[in-house]
Scaffold this active site. Structure first.
Site, short mmCIF file in Angstrom:
data_model
loop_
_atom_site.label_atom_id
_atom_site.label_comp_id
_atom_site.label_asym_id
_atom_site.label_seq_id
_atom_site.Cartn_x
_atom_site.Cartn_y
_atom_site.Cartn_z
N HIS A 152 0.83 -1.20 -0.03
CA HIS A 152 -0.05 -0.07 0.02
C HIS A 152 1.02 1.50 0.00
CE1 HIS A 152 -0.13 2.02 4.11
NE2 HIS A 152 0.42 1.05 4.50
N CYS A 153 0.21 2.34 -0.60
CA CYS A 153 1.06 3.66 -0.36
C CYS A 153 -0.20 4.59 0.21
CB CYS A 153 1.50 4.09 -1.68
SG CYS A 153 0.42 4.21 -2.98
N ARG A 154 -0.05 5.94 -0.39
CA ARG A 154 -1.01 6.98 0.28
C ARG A 154 -2.50 6.77 -0.59
NH1 ARG A 154 -2.99 12.20 -0.72
NH2 ARG A 154 -2.17 12.21 -2.80
#
Length: 99
Positions: free
Chosen positions: A62-64
């Site tokens: 995941h990221c932002r």
């Protein structure tokens, strides 16, 4: 293959042992994180050796917002990783679930 924030939240709440990685930058991770292991996107190629052992297992990234983790997932797939899942909407969508 993607994973929804709802599925991720459910699995985290169950305490599942996940191969879970965050590809944001360190300052973003320090601000807010979901307990994933931090490997910033730009450093991912340097970590392939340590990820090699889980090449055929499910890896959740995941990221932002889902853009960087999508790139990370495509990169890992190009390196022969067979079960990489991108968290749709990233930590922003995850946090919306909690509001």
């Amino acid at each position: 293959m993607d994973i929804t924030v709802e599925e991720l939240k459910e699995r985290l709440e169950k305490g599942e042992d996940l191969h879970f990685y965050d590809v944001r930058e360190e300052h973003e991770y320090e601000e807010d994180n979901l307990g994933a292991i931090l490997i910033p996107l730009g450093e991912l190629p340097d970590h392939l050796d340590e990820l090699e052992a889980i090449k055929d297992e499910e890896i959740i990234i995941h990221c932002r917002s889902g853009a960087r983790s999508g790139k990370a997932a495509r990169y890992l797939e190009s390196q022969g990783f067979s079960n990489v899942r991108n968290v749709l909407g990233g930590i922003l969508a995850y946090r919306e679930l909690e509001d």
